[in-house]
Design an enzyme around this catalytic site. Structure first.
Site, PDB file in Angstrom:
ATOM      1  N   HIS A  97      -2.157  -5.274   1.385  1.00  8.81           N
ATOM      2  CA  HIS A  97      -3.315  -6.296   1.484  1.00  8.81           C
ATOM      3  C   HIS A  97      -2.996  -7.162   1.237  1.00  8.81           C
ATOM      4  CE1 HIS A  97      -7.414  -7.142   0.687  1.00  8.81           C
ATOM      5  NE2 HIS A  97      -7.000  -7.845  -1.252  1.00  8.81           N
ATOM      6  N   LYS A 148       0.373  -1.153  -0.112  1.00  6.89           N
ATOM      7  CA  LYS A 148      -0.075  -0.110   0.158  1.00  6.89           C
ATOM      8  C   LYS A 148       0.738   1.416   0.306  1.00  6.89           C
ATOM      9  CE  LYS A 148      -4.233  -2.201   1.990  1.00  6.89           C
ATOM     10  NZ  LYS A 148      -4.677  -1.427   4.100  1.00  6.89           N
TER      11      LYS A 148
END
Length: 153
Positions: free
Chosen positions: A115, A9
């Protein structure tokens, strides 16, 4: 062998943790099968986080995920989905156990470094969302025989 998606991210990129996070997956014995940098769009994020679109935090999540490019990765290994989830730690960085990626590097629920796909079915869908077939590579790792016993693969 299972394949799973990991997204590094914007919080990972901005904090200079890309090498550290990818190093952990490689040291564990997961094989990197695909990796690329991209900018996420409204359209992709609405599809990727469809379960959150109607929640009050969705716009904040979307803006955070679009703050910088991300790096999408495909890792492969025996039980890769569960292994990667365990290595990532619980979503809330403040509650993630030390030794996990989030436990060592995150203090936030949202700015939590990575993620990861939550199931084998989700991983297949997410990998198709972010990679073309020709962007995921099949090759044998030279270390393969030293990562798994013969009866594990």
């Amino acid at each position: 062998m299972e394949k799973t998606l990991v997204i590094l991210k914007p919080s990972c990129l901005q904090r200079g943790l890309v090498g550290e996070v990818t190093k952990r997956f490689e040291q564990k014995g997961l094989r990197l099968a695909g990796m690329k940098m991209c900018m996420l769009t409204d359209e992709i994020l609405q599809e990727h986080y469809a379960q959150h679109v109607d929640k009050p935090f969705f716009n904040q999540l979307k803006n955070a995920m679009m703050a910088t490019p991300v790096i999408v990765c495909c890792y492969e290994g025996v039980g890769a989905v569960d292994v990667v989830r365990q290595m990532a730690g619980t979503t809330n960085g403040r509650k993630a156990l030390p030794g996990t990626i989030r436990g060592d590097f995150a203090m936030s629920f949202q700015e939590n470094i990575v993620h990861t796909s939550d199931s084998l079915e989700t991983a297949a869908i997410e990998l198709k969302r972010f990679f073309k077939d020709e962007e995921i590579f099949e090759y044998k790792s030279a270390a393969h025989a030293f990562i798994y016993a013969a009866d594990e693969i």
